[in-house]
Design a protein around this motif. Structure first.
Motif, PDB file in Angstrom:
ATOM      1  N   ALA A 110       4.464  22.367 -24.338  1.00 30.27           N
ATOM      2  CA  ALA A 110       4.084  21.383 -23.330  1.00 30.27           C
ATOM      3  C   ALA A 110       2.680  21.675 -22.837  1.00 30.27           C
ATOM      4  CB  ALA A 110       5.070  21.385 -22.162  1.00 30.27           C
ATOM      5  N   PHE A 111       1.996  20.614 -22.427  1.00 34.63           N
ATOM      6  CA  PHE A 111       0.617  20.723 -21.955  1.00 34.63           C
ATOM      7  C   PHE A 111       0.420  19.845 -20.719  1.00 34.63           C
ATOM      8  CE2 PHE A 111       0.730  21.184 -26.529  1.00 34.63           C
ATOM      9  CZ  PHE A 111      -0.020  22.326 -26.776  1.00 34.63           C
ATOM     10  N   ALA A 112      -0.386  20.333 -19.814  1.00 31.76           N
ATOM     11  CA  ALA A 112      -0.936  19.499 -18.756  1.00 31.76           C
ATOM     12  C   ALA A 112      -2.333  19.099 -19.207  1.00 31.76           C
ATOM     13  CB  ALA A 112      -1.003  20.262 -17.436  1.00 31.76           C
ATOM     14  N   VAL A 113      -2.619  17.806 -19.160  1.00 32.12           N
ATOM     15  CA  VAL A 113      -3.862  17.294 -19.735  1.00 32.12           C
ATOM     16  C   VAL A 113      -4.651  16.543 -18.678  1.00 32.12           C
ATOM     17  CG1 VAL A 113      -4.859  15.829 -21.530  1.00 32.12           C
ATOM     18  CG2 VAL A 113      -2.741  17.091 -21.993  1.00 32.12           C
ATOM     19  N   GLU A 114      -5.935  16.838 -18.617  1.00 28.42           N
ATOM     20  CA  GLU A 114      -6.885  16.091 -17.793  1.00 28.42           C
ATOM     21  C   GLU A 114      -8.020  15.645 -18.705  1.00 28.42           C
ATOM     22  OE1 GLU A 114      -7.140  17.596 -13.431  1.00 28.42           O
ATOM     23  OE2 GLU A 114      -7.049  19.391 -14.682  1.00 28.42           O
ATOM     24  N   GLU A 115      -8.238  14.347 -18.777  1.00 29.56           N
ATOM     25  CA  GLU A 115      -9.240  13.799 -19.677  1.00 29.56           C
ATOM     26  C   GLU A 115      -9.921  12.613 -19.017  1.00 29.56           C
ATOM     27  OE1 GLU A 115      -7.250  12.282 -23.202  1.00 29.56           O
ATOM     28  OE2 GLU A 115      -5.416  12.003 -22.034  1.00 29.56           O
ATOM     29  N   LEU A 141       3.295  26.722 -13.691  1.00 27.00           N
ATOM     30  CA  LEU A 141       3.876  26.728 -15.038  1.00 27.00           C
ATOM     31  C   LEU A 141       2.900  27.163 -16.127  1.00 27.00           C
ATOM     32  CD1 LEU A 141       6.019  23.441 -14.950  1.00 27.00           C
ATOM     33  CD2 LEU A 141       6.679  25.780 -14.347  1.00 27.00           C
ATOM     34  N   ARG A 142       1.673  27.472 -15.767  1.00 26.12           N
ATOM     35  CA  ARG A 142       0.666  27.895 -16.741  1.00 26.12           C
ATOM     36  C   ARG A 142       1.152  29.132 -17.495  1.00 26.12           C
ATOM     37  NH1 ARG A 142      -5.156  27.714 -17.175  1.00 26.12           N
ATOM     38  NH2 ARG A 142      -5.921  29.608 -18.245  1.00 26.12           N
ATOM     39  N   LEU A 143       1.059  29.102 -18.820  1.00 29.78           N
ATOM     40  CA  LEU A 143       1.502  30.228 -19.645  1.00 29.78           C
ATOM     41  C   LEU A 143       0.394  31.255 -19.798  1.00 29.78           C
ATOM     42  CD1 LEU A 143       3.399  28.342 -22.508  1.00 29.78           C
ATOM     43  CD2 LEU A 143       4.383  29.521 -20.528  1.00 29.78           C
ATOM     44  N   PRO A 144       0.747  32.534 -19.947  1.00 29.06           N
ATOM     45  CA  PRO A 144      -0.282  33.555 -20.165  1.00 29.06           C
ATOM     46  C   PRO A 144      -1.082  33.311 -21.444  1.00 29.06           C
ATOM     47  CG  PRO A 144       1.812  34.561 -19.551  1.00 29.06           C
ATOM     48  CD  PRO A 144       2.099  33.126 -19.809  1.00 29.06           C
ATOM     49  N   GLY A 181      -8.324  24.660 -22.784  1.00 25.74           N
ATOM     50  CA  GLY A 181      -9.592  25.166 -22.290  1.00 25.74           C
ATOM     51  C   GLY A 181     -10.650  24.087 -22.169  1.00 25.74           C
ATOM     52  N   HIS A 182     -10.322  22.899 -22.644  1.00 28.55           N
ATOM     53  CA  HIS A 182     -11.242  21.751 -22.582  1.00 28.55           C
ATOM     54  C   HIS A 182     -10.492  20.543 -22.031  1.00 28.55           C
ATOM     55  CE1 HIS A 182     -14.310  23.834 -25.074  1.00 28.55           C
ATOM     56  NE2 HIS A 182     -13.236  24.398 -25.622  1.00 28.55           N
ATOM     57  N   GLY A 183      -9.739  20.775 -20.971  1.00 28.47           N
ATOM     58  CA  GLY A 183      -8.983  19.703 -20.341  1.00 28.47           C
ATOM     59  C   GLY A 183      -7.483  19.819 -20.497  1.00 28.47           C
ATOM     60  N   ALA A 184      -7.019  20.676 -21.414  1.00 28.77           N
ATOM     61  CA  ALA A 184      -5.585  20.865 -21.622  1.00 28.77           C
ATOM     62  C   ALA A 184      -5.185  22.291 -21.268  1.00 28.77           C
ATOM     63  CB  ALA A 184      -5.194  20.559 -23.056  1.00 28.77           C
ATOM     64  N   THR A 185      -3.979  22.424 -20.703  1.00 29.02           N
ATOM     65  CA  THR A 185      -3.446  23.725 -20.312  1.00 29.02           C
ATOM     66  C   THR A 185      -2.039  23.866 -20.860  1.00 29.02           C
ATOM     67  OG1 THR A 185      -4.699  23.641 -18.235  1.00 29.02           O
ATOM     68  CG2 THR A 185      -2.871  25.219 -18.355  1.00 29.02           C
ATOM     69  N   CYS A 186      -1.753  24.978 -21.532  1.00 29.80           N
ATOM     70  CA  CYS A 186      -0.396  25.244 -22.008  1.00 29.80           C
ATOM     71  C   CYS A 186       0.498  25.558 -20.811  1.00 29.80           C
ATOM     72  CB  CYS A 186      -0.378  26.430 -22.968  1.00 29.80           C
ATOM     73  SG  CYS A 186      -1.374  26.234 -24.444  1.00 29.80           S
ATOM     74  N   ILE A 187       1.627  24.865 -20.717  1.00 35.11           N
ATOM     75  CA  ILE A 187       2.560  25.110 -19.625  1.00 35.11           C
ATOM     76  C   ILE A 187       3.963  25.344 -20.190  1.00 35.11           C
ATOM     77  CG2 ILE A 187       1.227  23.809 -17.927  1.00 35.11           C
ATOM     78  CD1 ILE A 187       3.208  21.486 -18.313  1.00 35.11           C
ATOM     79  N   ASP A 188       4.827  25.869 -19.354  1.00 33.80           N
ATOM     80  CA  ASP A 188       6.207  26.158 -19.750  1.00 33.80           C
ATOM     81  C   ASP A 188       6.933  24.834 -20.037  1.00 33.80           C
ATOM     82  OD1 ASP A 188       8.856  26.957 -20.000  1.00 33.80           O
ATOM     83  OD2 ASP A 188       8.748  28.368 -18.321  1.00 33.80           O
TER      84      ASP A 188
END
Length: 359
Positions: free
Chosen positions: A109-114, A156-159, A40-47
């Motif tokens: 796993a996470f997709a990260v934007e920083e 791939l974003r998880l619920p 929620g602050h640059g990171a997203t939980c993904i499959d």
């Protein structure tokens, strides 16, 4: 005291330049917990399932793949092609990115934007095991496809976008394991090998592990080398110009470089390979044992140099690049060099490097 995600983010903001792994260890966190705190602050939980995630990485184009363990960091530029398999094992078999994947250990796993340098956005994909330890990371480069990254995240974003992650303690290192009563049977099976991949099955059958088998077998199958043998082998390969393979792995992934090495740069306890498309950062002071290992194959002996830490954990393996991919001359050069290390013959040295480059 357990830090909340808000507290973790506040602490991280104060020491933004610290490497993520160092920050996590200094604050009693797993690296997965550090990244999760930024959901929620640059990171997203993904499959994390490799069968879904890895094929989509190909669309990103040229990226940097990173696989590490406690003592070595392996960084390789390239495009993810040639994905195959699933279940207990999978592979990426491209011209530059070469991976062996063990999906059971791809837990989160996470997709990260920083924030990156000079206002740029640093984008990455980061995969962790059930103990919160990183098993594989992918970093986008200026040439990478940002739109494909956004599409990957959307697909791939998880619920459940939780900012905490449940982890279990990592098992203690096993240490060398061997059964002297089985030595003759081990040697017989070793001599009958026709492919190096048979070795893991053989040592499991004899209730041993890699280091235990090497210690038990002894010469000519396995010979102890000096602790600086890895550095000398890298320097000799650079000086001789012959291509090699360097394997670095952890419980979830093994990453392989196949090709030459050129710039060997020491920095404090680190020995570094700093080439345009491949970097290796090795803590030479973590090396406790180095072994020259020979295994019979249909194409002749496979000669490797393998390094272990004080707990008996494998740090890295080095082989010549396979003769089927290059002329046999490079293999012969490697074999002669590696056997020379066992006999005490000096290895060729590259001119000393004085640059100080962070690992």
């Amino acid at each position: 005291m357990t830090l909340t995600p808000t507290e973790i983010r506040a602490l991280r903001a104060e020491t933004a330049k610290a490497r993520a792994r160092d920050f996590a260890q200094a604050n009693g966190l797993t690296e997965a917990a550090l990244v999760a705190a930024h959901v929620g602050h640059g990171a997203t939980c993904i499959d994390p399932a490799p069968t879904r995630l890895v094929p989509m990485i190909e669309a990103l184009g040229d990226v940097m793949a990173l696989t590490r363990n406690e003592s070595a960091v392996h960084e390789r530029r390239g495009t993810y092609t040639g994905f195959g398999g699933g279940g207990s094992a999978a592979i990426v078999l491209g011209d530059e990115i070469d991976l062996r994947i063990f999906p059971a250990h791809w837990a989160t796993a996470f997709a990260v934007e920083e924030p990156g340098e000079e206002g740029a956005v640093k984008r990455s994909l980061q995969v962790f095991d059930a103990h919160g330890e990183a098993v594989h990371k992918v970093f986008l480069k200026p040439e990478s496809d940002v739109a494909a990254f956004a599409a990957l995240v959307a697909a791939l974003r998880l619920p459940d976008q939780a900012d905490t992650v449940f982890t279990t303690p990592a098992p203690a290192p096993e240490g060398p394991r061997a059964d002297p009563a089985r030595r003759e049977a081990l040697l017989a099976d070793w001599a009958a090998m026709t492919d190096t991949h048979q070795f893991v099955r053989i040592i499991k059958q004899h209730k041993m592990n890699r280091l235990g088998a090497y210690r038990l077998a002894g010469a000519p199958h396995a010979q102890a080398l000096a602790r600086d043998a890895v550095t000398r082998a890298l320097e000799a390969s650079a000086a001789g110009g012959f291509p090699i393979m360097i394997f670095v792995g952890n419980r979830g992934c093994i990453q392989i470089h196949s090709g030459p090495v050129q710039r060997i740069v020491p920095m404090g306890p680190w020995i570094n390979v700093l080439d345009p498309r491949f970097n290796l950062h090795l803590r030479a002071d973590h090396i406790a044992e180095v072994w020259l290992v020979e295994k019979p194959t249909r194409r002749g002996p496979a000669v490797s140099i393998e390094a272990f830490d004080a707990a008996g954990e494998l740090i890295l393996q080095m082989f010549p690049k396979r003769a089927s991919e290059e002329s046999a001359e490079g293999v012969d050069q490697w074999n002669a060099m590696a056997r020379g290390l066992a006999s005490g013959a000096p290895a060729p040295q590259t001119p000393p490097q004085t640059e100080v480059v962070p690992a």
